[in-house]
Design a protein around this motif. Structure first.
Motif, PDB file in Angstrom:
ATOM      1  N   UNK A   1      25.060  28.338  34.178  1.00 34.97           N
ATOM      2  CA  UNK A   1      26.517  28.336  33.624  1.00 34.97           C
ATOM      3  C   UNK A   1      26.498  29.590  33.330  1.00 34.97           C
ATOM      4  N   UNK A   2      25.594  30.606  33.530  1.00 35.28           N
ATOM      5  CA  UNK A   2      25.982  31.648  33.541  1.00 35.28           C
ATOM      6  C   UNK A   2      26.559  32.807  35.133  1.00 35.28           C
TER       7      UNK A   2
ATOM      8  N   UNK B   1      36.681  26.933  22.690  1.00 36.47           N
ATOM      9  CA  UNK B   1      34.724  26.893  22.383  1.00 36.47           C
ATOM     10  C   UNK B   1      34.604  26.269  21.820  1.00 36.47           C
TER      11      UNK B   1
ATOM     12  N   UNK C   1      35.484  31.715  30.245  1.00 35.08           N
ATOM     13  CA  UNK C   1      34.229  31.909  29.017  1.00 35.08           C
ATOM     14  C   UNK C   1      32.688  31.352  28.663  1.00 35.08           C
ATOM     15  N   UNK C   2      33.349  29.815  29.141  1.00 39.39           N
ATOM     16  CA  UNK C   2      31.907  28.941  28.851  1.00 39.39           C
ATOM     17  C   UNK C   2      32.018  27.951  29.911  1.00 39.39           C
ATOM     18  N   UNK C   3      31.178  27.271  29.823  1.00 40.00           N
ATOM     19  CA  UNK C   3      31.408  25.563  31.240  1.00 40.00           C
ATOM     20  C   UNK C   3      30.439  24.350  30.344  1.00 40.00           C
TER      21      UNK C   3
ATOM     22  N   UNK D   1      30.286  31.549  34.960  1.00 44.13           N
ATOM     23  CA  UNK D   1      30.790  31.922  34.041  1.00 44.13           C
ATOM     24  C   UNK D   1      31.313  33.225  34.341  1.00 44.13           C
TER      25      UNK D   1
END
Lengths: 412, 412
Positions: A101-102, A278, A112-114, A105
């Motif tokens: 995820x990091x 989000x 901003x997110x996943x 992104x």
């Protein structure tokens, strides 16, 4: 075609017919391909495929997208194997979910997110659901003829689909701002999202890159309507631009759907989104038994690291351009008129005056017999394991293909 | 709780919060579990799990179903690895698709044919689509509160879902023939399918096996209405009866959806169907980028062969009954009143007078601290790798759990 053995394939098709409806389902059904094409495959290495009869092909479909770096890419396989020894499908994700995820992104411009899923259709459907949840509105704009998955709301077939499944879809024409504006007007104050493909890659048509004006209009209209701009990156993702296919246009979506190439063949998809979505993304209920599977995530981490380190899109563009230039030259030598379209990394080749794709089929059948797997209607895919030698092989095979098309013409 | 280390889990949750909406999605979100439960896992072996802090658990969730034979089952892993060395996601299926389809059709009582997908939701959605395509009708009967997946037509949440997504659903109550008959009447001449779960396994409620009368009524009503009886086997499949969960009732569905345990943790789902639905199944368009993946199919072949050879459902029933009997005895010793329901292979344990599940949570937290992973609301799962020693460990931990519940009562 005499070069190709078909014994095993024929035998397997006969067995499959008995236990699988029509022997196969969906986009990989060989019935949708020219008659020389095999249904069953034995092995893949890099950009090379072997069918069950041992025939070898330089492959320009790349599993219809997932094969981005080449089959059995050592870094991907090592990362997957390391995770596999620990565990895959557990009672929750592994540390690798956070790493992935990091990385996503960090890699994807708008993200901003996943969150992670399995099918491309999971990702497009979740984008729509999140957009509706966040906006409290219902209308979804989609381009006429665009493919966004194979469930009732978006399937290219209406069989088994009810009118209500499409009740809140409004259609526009890709790259046509007027039709997009008209669709926005029709949605009125009920506009939840505008869905766009990375580019127009409709089956059987010339491919079309988005114009910057169209991309900006889509962004502007979504903003003005307090709606989400959803970019469907399932097919094109990680081949055109590492940070997102519309980054070169300077237009960022609110939500994007990813799959196919993200884990180099391991089953994975992802949704990426911006901060304003989000909360909605945390409130909708989307899940699957295997979505936290750690092995496919480890494969994705390795895949994305290679894509970034090696600038894979640039490599694919160079190889694709080499193929494109070579096809152009050779088609002229044979007096055959072709149209090449789409990004070089995902080339499409159509023949003029070929309404039933008989020229495309003759071309593909002849190339297949010379060990090269093209597609007569669909965009194709390059992978990073393709070499200049593979392109040379492809162009030799293409000469046989163009000769076959010329022979069709001469015998007509 | 002091026995459990949480350092790594806390750190990963903080990182995840930044890049994944609320840190996790769906049914594996630790926020839905008692507070002692970890979110992130490191390793699985057999029926044992380790979280990222190295805490070890005898696991009675089994990945919420997929872990049927135990993590890293040698025969499954060997079959998967053998296929992996050849290839996984190619331009079509491998020979293993035919082997698996033949094995599924040979194993599942009602199955004349099968096709393969990734998620359980893919399979339930395809069943509905095939039923509509075959009958030309629209209404789908589902039991109130039943879980059939996480997309708009069936999601337990209505957030992001439109009214039209549910326009053709009609609800009945599981095991209640009168409500089923009323739903059939409401559908009139538009009845496409009756969907039933293998048994009633609704979250937070006592589980309920289908009565034979109910199963026969469902079959009779589907026949009378020229509709399909769809059995959702996603959760229960291969744990209750190898040939199908309703085989002991003598009632066979027209279509069934399978996933979770079918490949022992590899991502796979399947639809099985009878001959009268074969043509419709070959005509609807259902597909996914990874659905022909050969590795998960090889894992499924090995899994099903072990299930048949070892009669895994019988083993799980014995182990589950041992757990059930032990919990009954110990709950009485502590003067705590519990309700055990569902098949022994998939036990559910609820506490009397526990509307907010605080007793269930206290029980589970205390057992977790003693190295046993139970669930306070959801049905649990046995796997074939569980041993009598694991059951003994579970019962020791349960004593701590019942003591915690008794202490709640005494302090109230």
């Amino acid at each position: 075609m005499s070069e190709l053995m078909r014994t095993q394939d024929i035998a397997l098709r006969a067995r499959a017919e008995k236990v699988v409806p029509s022997g196969m389902w969906g986009h990989l059904h060989a019935a949708k391909l020219p008659e020389a094409y095999p249904q069953f495959f034995k092995r893949g290495e890099g950009g090379i495929l072997w069918d069950v009869d041992g025939n070898r092909y330089v492959d320009f479909m790349c599993s219809w997208g997932p094969n981005l770096l080449g089959h059995h890419h050592p870094e991907v396989e090592e990362a997957a194997e390391r995770q596999r020894r620990q565990g895959d499908c557990l009672n929750g994700p592994g540390e690798v979910m956070v790493e992935l995820a990091e990385l996503v992104v960090d890699t994807i411009g708008h993200a901003d997110w996943t969150l992670f899923q399995k099918n491309g259709t999971d990702a497009t459907t979740t984008c729509v659901t999140v957009a509706r949840a966040a906006t409290g509105k219902r209308k979804i704009l989609v381009a006429k003829g665009a493919y966004h998955g194979a469930v009732p709301w978006c399937s290219p077939s209406l069989l088994g689909v009810t009118a209500e499944d499409r009740a809140h879809l409004i259609y526009y024409i890709f790259n046509d701002i007027q039709t997009l504006e008209a669709a926005v007007r029709e949605a009125g104050d009920d506009l939840a999202a505008i869905v766009v493909s990375a580019y127009r890659h409709d089956l059987g048509f010339d491919q079309e890159l988005p114009t910057q004006d169209f991309a900006r209009a889509a962004r502007r209209l979504a903003d003005a309507g307090n709606a989400a701009l959803i970019l469907d990156e399932v097919r094109a993702g990680f081949r055109l631009d590492m940070a997102g296919s519309w980054e070169p246009l300077g237009v960022r979506p609110d939500l994007a759907a990813w799959s196919k190439a993200i884990a180099n063949g391991y089953a994975l998809s992802a949704v990426t989104g911006r901060d304003w979505l989000r909360k909605a993304a945390s409130q909708v209920f989307v899940t699957g038994s295997f979505w936290a599977g750690a092995v496919s995530m480890a494969a994705a981490v390795a895949t994305l690291n290679v894509v970034r380190r090696d600038n894979v899109p640039a490599r694919l563009a160079r190889l694709g351009q080499m193929l494109r230039d070579g096809l152009e030259t050779r088609s002229r030598q044979f007096g055959v008129s072709i149209r090449q379209s789409g990004p070089a990394q995902m080339p499409a080749v159509l023949f003029d005056d070929d309404p039933d794709f008989s020229k495309g089929s003759a071309f593909c059948n002849a190339a297949l017999a010379k060990g090269v797997y093209f597609h007569p209607k669909h965009n194709m895919f390059l992978c990073a394991a393709h070499t200049q030698a593979d392109i040379a092989t492809a162009l030799e095979a293409a000469e046989h293909g163009f000769a076959a098309v010329a022979a069709l013409r001469d015998s007509a």
